[in-house]
Scaffold this active site. Structure first.
Site, PDB file in Angstrom:
ATOM      1  CG  ASP A   1      10.900  -0.216  -1.627  1.00 13.82           C
ATOM      2  OD1 ASP A   1      11.149  -1.173  -2.385  1.00 13.82           O
ATOM      3  OD2 ASP A   1      10.080   0.680  -1.921  1.00 13.82           O
TER       4      ASP A   1
ATOM      5  CG  HIS B   1      13.923   4.455  -2.444  1.00 15.51           C
ATOM      6  ND1 HIS B   1      14.006   3.125  -2.107  1.00 15.51           N
ATOM      7  CD2 HIS B   1      12.851   4.572  -3.270  1.00 15.51           C
ATOM      8  CE1 HIS B   1      13.026   2.473  -2.709  1.00 15.51           C
ATOM      9  NE2 HIS B   1      12.320   3.329  -3.410  1.00 15.51           N
TER      10      HIS B   1
ATOM     11  CG  HIS C   1      11.833  -4.342  -5.766  1.00 13.92           C
ATOM     12  ND1 HIS C   1      10.895  -4.160  -6.763  1.00 13.92           N
ATOM     13  CD2 HIS C   1      11.582  -3.373  -4.848  1.00 13.92           C
ATOM     14  CE1 HIS C   1      10.118  -3.145  -6.459  1.00 13.92           C
ATOM     15  NE2 HIS C   1      10.528  -2.637  -5.306  1.00 13.92           N
TER      16      HIS C   1
END
Length: 305
Positions: A239, A262, A78
């Site tokens: 993200d 991710h 973030h």
């Protein structure tokens, strides 16, 4: 030209997964310094951790960086998105624990502080990574792709069985304040069914209805409901921008994510840099600068945050 902050910014909060209190200070840095973390609570080993894709280790619920001495900092996505989305190229982030504060679960408070502090222009040109040919990675039913484009673009789609999320897709060009207006205040999210499982495994100990969107079937359990009808896919894009910022320079190209997370985005960066014909480093022209995240950003864009 490259930028940094005009002066330092301090944040306090708790880690989303650890639940531990944490303090973080973002300091200005010199030209071509890049983005680094420093663990102020570590004295016996190297406390410096580069914000680079090749320092990331597999962690499905957040982005975790580890240096050669095993010192780590996690949930960096973030604040990395905020720095990239505001056009900050150089900064040192000092932190007194292993996890970045979650704040409200989005990048909004980071963005607001950065924009109010302002940027210092440095005496060095901006270098960007220009994607020259398509690179793609797949894992199960998830895919992440980088392809050539004259701007920084993002195309993302997600599918969840919970009706409160369902199928969502969005496409954006991330210049002219788009990140701040469209993505910065979108919060991390999870299913109620996953909360107990995560806590049994020592995760999400700092999560609350105030710093995450929690859904259960067709219900949004977090007070106040959603900030955007498609807040979930917007947060996935947030993200992704933070994870792509670990490339070490802005990307000129289109990122396409299909149920990506991710780990897959990090694998995509590894695949890109493994192919010398897939990219080149360019010294940005004014036209290219105008097409990068952070370009054309105005204080009026904070109204959306």
């Amino acid at each position: 030209m490259q930028t940094t902050l005009k002066s330092l910014i301090r944040f306090t909060g708790v880690g989303l997964h650890s639940g531990a209190p944490v303090r973080m200070t973002i300091h200005p840095a010199s030209a071509s310094y890049g983005i680094w973390f420093r663990r102020t609570d570590v004295a016996d080993r190297d406390a410096m951790i580069p914000a680079r894709y090749n320092s990331a280790v597999q962690s499905p619920l957040c982005t975790r960086l580890v240096n050669a001495d095993g010192i780590e900092v996690s949930t960096v996505e973030h604040v990395m998105a905020a720095l990239a989305g505001c056009g900050v190229h150089n900064a040192l982030l000092e932190i007194d624990g292993p996890e970045v504060p979650i704040l409200d679960g989005s990048a909004a408070l980071f963005v607001e502080a950065i924009m109010k502090r302002g940027l210092q222009v440095l005496d060095a040109p901006v270098h960007a990574i220009e994607v020259l040919r398509q690179v793609s990675v797949t894992q199960g039913d998830s895919t992440a792709t980088l392809s050539p484009a004259k701007t920084t673009e993002m195309d993302f789609s997600i599918d969840f069985t919970d009706a409160a999320i369902g199928h969502q897709e969005k496409r954006l060009v991330l210049a002219n304040g788009t990140f701040v207006r469209e993505l910065a205040n979108s919060r991390t999210f999870c299913r109620q069914a996953d909360v107990e499982m995560m806590r049994e495994n020592g995760l999400a100990l700092g999560g609350t209805y105030d710093n995450a969107v929690v859904v259960d079937g067709d219900q949004v359990l977090s007070p106040g409901g959603l900030r955007h009808a498609d807040e979930a896919v917007r947060h996935k894009m947030l993200d992704a921008l933070g994870d792509l910022a670990l490339a070490g320079a802005p990307l000129l190209g289109r990122y396409t994510g299909v149920r990506a997370g991710h780990t897959l985005t990090n694998k995509l960066l590894h695949a890109l840099f493994a192919d010398p014909l897939a990219y080149r480093i360019v010294t940005c022209t004014q036209t290219q600068l105008d097409n990068l995240p952070g370009a054309g950003l105005h204080m009026s864009d904070l109204a959306a945050v």
